[in-house]
Design a protein around this motif. Structure first.
Motif, PDB file in Angstrom:
ATOM      1  N   GLN A   1      12.162  10.680  -5.913  1.00  0.00           N
ATOM      2  CA  GLN A   1      11.811   9.841  -7.066  1.00  0.00           C
ATOM      3  C   GLN A   1      12.699   8.606  -7.209  1.00  0.00           C
ATOM      4  OE1 GLN A   1      11.411  12.778 -10.231  1.00  0.00           O
ATOM      5  NE2 GLN A   1       9.202  12.477 -10.142  1.00  0.00           N
ATOM      6  N   PRO A   2      14.022   8.725  -7.167  1.00  0.00           N
ATOM      7  CA  PRO A   2      14.824   7.490  -7.253  1.00  0.00           C
ATOM      8  C   PRO A   2      14.617   6.561  -6.060  1.00  0.00           C
ATOM      9  CG  PRO A   2      16.238   9.436  -7.463  1.00  0.00           C
ATOM     10  CD  PRO A   2      14.852   9.910  -7.209  1.00  0.00           C
ATOM     11  N   VAL A   3      14.398   7.142  -4.887  1.00  0.00           N
ATOM     12  CA  VAL A   3      14.171   6.318  -3.704  1.00  0.00           C
ATOM     13  C   VAL A   3      12.860   5.553  -3.847  1.00  0.00           C
ATOM     14  CG1 VAL A   3      13.709   6.386  -1.213  1.00  0.00           C
ATOM     15  CG2 VAL A   3      15.566   7.735  -2.177  1.00  0.00           C
ATOM     16  N   ILE A   4      11.837   6.182  -4.372  1.00  0.00           N
ATOM     17  CA  ILE A   4      10.546   5.518  -4.551  1.00  0.00           C
ATOM     18  C   ILE A   4      10.661   4.385  -5.569  1.00  0.00           C
ATOM     19  CG2 ILE A   4       8.195   5.831  -5.435  1.00  0.00           C
ATOM     20  CD1 ILE A   4       8.321   8.641  -4.036  1.00  0.00           C
ATOM     21  N   LEU A   5      11.424   4.598  -6.630  1.00  0.00           N
ATOM     22  CA  LEU A   5      11.638   3.520  -7.600  1.00  0.00           C
ATOM     23  C   LEU A   5      12.352   2.342  -6.943  1.00  0.00           C
ATOM     24  CD1 LEU A   5      12.703   5.545 -10.760  1.00  0.00           C
ATOM     25  CD2 LEU A   5      10.490   4.475 -10.299  1.00  0.00           C
ATOM     26  N   PHE A   6      13.377   2.633  -6.150  1.00  0.00           N
ATOM     27  CA  PHE A   6      14.103   1.583  -5.443  1.00  0.00           C
ATOM     28  C   PHE A   6      13.193   0.889  -4.425  1.00  0.00           C
ATOM     29  CE2 PHE A   6      16.876  -0.112  -2.167  1.00  0.00           C
ATOM     30  CZ  PHE A   6      17.767  -0.842  -2.940  1.00  0.00           C
ATOM     31  N   PHE A   7      12.405   1.674  -3.699  1.00  0.00           N
ATOM     32  CA  PHE A   7      11.462   1.137  -2.709  1.00  0.00           C
ATOM     33  C   PHE A   7      10.461   0.205  -3.381  1.00  0.00           C
ATOM     34  CE2 PHE A   7       7.478   1.749  -0.185  1.00  0.00           C
ATOM     35  CZ  PHE A   7       7.906   1.158   0.994  1.00  0.00           C
ATOM     36  N   TYR A   8       9.970   0.600  -4.545  1.00  0.00           N
ATOM     37  CA  TYR A   8       9.010  -0.227  -5.288  1.00  0.00           C
ATOM     38  C   TYR A   8       9.643  -1.590  -5.595  1.00  0.00           C
ATOM     39  CZ  TYR A   8       5.220  -1.395  -8.456  1.00  0.00           C
ATOM     40  OH  TYR A   8       4.142  -1.996  -9.042  1.00  0.00           O
ATOM     41  N   LEU A   9      10.863  -1.572  -6.099  1.00  0.00           N
ATOM     42  CA  LEU A   9      11.535  -2.820  -6.439  1.00  0.00           C
ATOM     43  C   LEU A   9      11.906  -3.619  -5.191  1.00  0.00           C
ATOM     44  CD1 LEU A   9      13.758  -1.562  -9.371  1.00  0.00           C
ATOM     45  CD2 LEU A   9      11.646  -2.911  -9.509  1.00  0.00           C
ATOM     46  N   HIS A  10      12.289  -2.937  -4.138  1.00  0.00           N
ATOM     47  CA  HIS A  10      12.618  -3.591  -2.867  1.00  0.00           C
ATOM     48  C   HIS A  10      11.423  -4.422  -2.388  1.00  0.00           C
ATOM     49  CE1 HIS A  10      13.354  -2.789   1.721  1.00  0.00           C
ATOM     50  NE2 HIS A  10      13.394  -4.069   1.449  1.00  0.00           N
ATOM     51  N   ILE A  11      10.257  -3.809  -2.347  1.00  0.00           N
ATOM     52  CA  ILE A  11       9.056  -4.508  -1.879  1.00  0.00           C
ATOM     53  C   ILE A  11       8.675  -5.624  -2.837  1.00  0.00           C
ATOM     54  CG2 ILE A  11       6.582  -4.251  -1.368  1.00  0.00           C
ATOM     55  CD1 ILE A  11       8.542  -2.980   0.662  1.00  0.00           C
ATOM     56  N   SER A  12       8.743  -5.357  -4.129  1.00  0.00           N
ATOM     57  CA  SER A  12       8.342  -6.347  -5.128  1.00  0.00           C
ATOM     58  C   SER A  12       9.256  -7.569  -5.112  1.00  0.00           C
ATOM     59  CB  SER A  12       8.362  -5.733  -6.525  1.00  0.00           C
ATOM     60  OG  SER A  12       7.441  -4.674  -6.606  1.00  0.00           O
ATOM     61  N   VAL A  13      10.545  -7.355  -4.957  1.00  0.00           N
ATOM     62  CA  VAL A  13      11.510  -8.450  -5.048  1.00  0.00           C
ATOM     63  C   VAL A  13      11.608  -9.236  -3.741  1.00  0.00           C
ATOM     64  CG1 VAL A  13      13.957  -8.981  -5.363  1.00  0.00           C
ATOM     65  CG2 VAL A  13      12.823  -7.368  -6.896  1.00  0.00           C
TER      66      VAL A  13
ATOM     67  N   ALA B   1       0.837  -1.207   0.000  1.00  0.00           N
ATOM     68  CA  ALA B   1       0.000   0.000   0.000  1.00  0.00           C
ATOM     69  C   ALA B   1       0.868   1.252   0.000  1.00  0.00           C
ATOM     70  CB  ALA B   1      -0.936  -0.012   1.204  1.00  0.00           C
ATOM     71  N   ALA B   2       1.915   1.256   0.836  1.00  0.00           N
ATOM     72  CA  ALA B   2       2.832   2.402   0.868  1.00  0.00           C
ATOM     73  C   ALA B   2       3.570   2.540  -0.456  1.00  0.00           C
ATOM     74  CB  ALA B   2       3.827   2.230   2.015  1.00  0.00           C
ATOM     75  N   ARG B   3       4.038   1.419  -0.982  1.00  0.00           N
ATOM     76  CA  ARG B   3       4.751   1.416  -2.260  1.00  0.00           C
ATOM     77  C   ARG B   3       3.899   2.023  -3.370  1.00  0.00           C
ATOM     78  NH1 ARG B   3       4.828  -4.228  -5.226  1.00  0.00           N
ATOM     79  NH2 ARG B   3       2.695  -3.524  -5.469  1.00  0.00           N
ATOM     80  N   ASP B   4       2.661   1.556  -3.491  1.00  0.00           N
ATOM     81  CA  ASP B   4       1.789   2.027  -4.569  1.00  0.00           C
ATOM     82  C   ASP B   4       1.376   3.480  -4.375  1.00  0.00           C
ATOM     83  OD1 ASP B   4       2.046  -0.478  -5.646  1.00  0.00           O
ATOM     84  OD2 ASP B   4       0.064  -1.173  -5.020  1.00  0.00           O
TER      85      ASP B   4
ATOM     86  N   LEU C   1       3.157   2.876 -14.295  1.00  0.00           N
ATOM     87  CA  LEU C   1       2.952   1.760 -13.373  1.00  0.00           C
ATOM     88  C   LEU C   1       3.124   0.388 -14.036  1.00  0.00           C
ATOM     89  CD1 LEU C   1       2.294   0.871 -10.506  1.00  0.00           C
ATOM     90  CD2 LEU C   1      -0.136   1.049 -11.085  1.00  0.00           C
ATOM     91  N   PRO C   2       2.573   0.140 -15.217  1.00  0.00           N
ATOM     92  CA  PRO C   2       2.780  -1.188 -15.816  1.00  0.00           C
ATOM     93  C   PRO C   2       4.255  -1.528 -16.026  1.00  0.00           C
ATOM     94  CG  PRO C   2       0.998  -0.067 -16.945  1.00  0.00           C
ATOM     95  CD  PRO C   2       1.628   0.934 -16.015  1.00  0.00           C
ATOM     96  N   MET C   3       5.059  -0.546 -16.397  1.00  0.00           N
ATOM     97  CA  MET C   3       6.487  -0.784 -16.581  1.00  0.00           C
ATOM     98  C   MET C   3       7.147  -1.178 -15.248  1.00  0.00           C
ATOM     99  SD  MET C   3       9.344   1.552 -18.550  1.00  0.00           S
ATOM    100  CE  MET C   3       8.269   2.932 -18.416  1.00  0.00           C
ATOM    101  N   MET C   4       6.748  -0.517 -14.164  1.00  0.00           N
ATOM    102  CA  MET C   4       7.305  -0.850 -12.854  1.00  0.00           C
ATOM    103  C   MET C   4       6.830  -2.227 -12.391  1.00  0.00           C
ATOM    104  SD  MET C   4       9.530   1.165 -11.776  1.00  0.00           S
ATOM    105  CE  MET C   4       9.716   0.498 -10.139  1.00  0.00           C
ATOM    106  N   MET C   5       5.599  -2.559 -12.704  1.00  0.00           N
ATOM    107  CA  MET C   5       5.101  -3.884 -12.334  1.00  0.00           C
ATOM    108  C   MET C   5       5.885  -4.977 -13.058  1.00  0.00           C
ATOM    109  SD  MET C   5       1.022  -3.122 -12.223  1.00  0.00           S
ATOM    110  CE  MET C   5       0.519  -4.700 -11.587  1.00  0.00           C
ATOM    111  N   ILE C   6       6.196  -4.753 -14.312  1.00  0.00           N
ATOM    112  CA  ILE C   6       6.992  -5.712 -15.079  1.00  0.00           C
ATOM    113  C   ILE C   6       8.401  -5.807 -14.500  1.00  0.00           C
ATOM    114  CG2 ILE C   6       8.069  -6.120 -17.337  1.00  0.00           C
ATOM    115  CD1 ILE C   6       5.463  -4.947 -18.571  1.00  0.00           C
ATOM    116  N   ALA C   7       8.998  -4.659 -14.195  1.00  0.00           N
ATOM    117  CA  ALA C   7      10.343  -4.653 -13.606  1.00  0.00           C
ATOM    118  C   ALA C   7      10.345  -5.393 -12.269  1.00  0.00           C
ATOM    119  CB  ALA C   7      10.837  -3.220 -13.428  1.00  0.00           C
ATOM    120  N   GLY C   8       9.328  -5.169 -11.457  1.00  0.00           N
ATOM    121  CA  GLY C   8       9.224  -5.866 -10.180  1.00  0.00           C
ATOM    122  C   GLY C   8       9.064  -7.372 -10.358  1.00  0.00           C
ATOM    123  N   ALA C   9       8.249  -7.774 -11.325  1.00  0.00           N
ATOM    124  CA  ALA C   9       8.043  -9.200 -11.581  1.00  0.00           C
ATOM    125  C   ALA C   9       9.323  -9.863 -12.088  1.00  0.00           C
ATOM    126  CB  ALA C   9       6.913  -9.390 -12.589  1.00  0.00           C
TER     127      ALA C   9
END
Length: 126
Positions: A79-91, A10-13, A25-33
């Motif tokens: 912005q870069p921290v949020i991108l990293f955070f998104y991947l951190h949670i996803s991975v 929830a925080a990530r999104d 968002l779809p690009m980040m979802m693919i990167a996370g997957a």
């Protein structure tokens, strides 16, 4: 761990959609997957070599340290921290959850595990 995963997603999104357009968002979802799939392939080999009881606590500690770094760096470069955070949670999210249950499964024999896992699930639900 499930509550952590739900809150983290929830925080990530919400952070992601606050700073980035929804069309990204779809690009980040693919990167996370893709990151998650790669991490799982690595974890299979590393867990087979070292075992979950030794490895998973270190991953929990590393993830906690990443949360601290992300929190500290958020004001300076959101912005870069949020991108990293998104991947951190996803991975790491699913690895941490499955790693926890791997430790439990290795720790107890099947008969004792029935009792312990029932208690863990009840406590988690509570």
């Amino acid at each position: 761990m499930i509550a952590h995963q739900v809150a983290a997603k929830a925080a990530r999104d919400s952070l992601f959609l606050t700073w980035f357009d929804v069309s990204v968002l779809p690009m980040m979802m693919i990167a996370g997957a893709l990151g998650s799939a790669a991490a799982v392939l690595v974890m299979v080999r590393v867990l087979a070599r070292h075992g979950p009881a030794r490895l998973i606590p270190a991953i929990y500690g590393g993830s906690g340290f990443l949360f601290l770094l992300e929190w500290i760096a958020m004001d300076a470069r959101p912005q870069p921290v949020i991108l990293f955070f998104y991947l951190h949670i996803s991975v790491l999210g699913s690895i941490l959850i499955s790693g926890f249950w791997s430790i439990i499964n290795e720790r107890y024999d099947p008969y004792r595990a029935k009792l312990v896992i029932g208690r863990l699930a009840a406590a988690a639900t509570l």
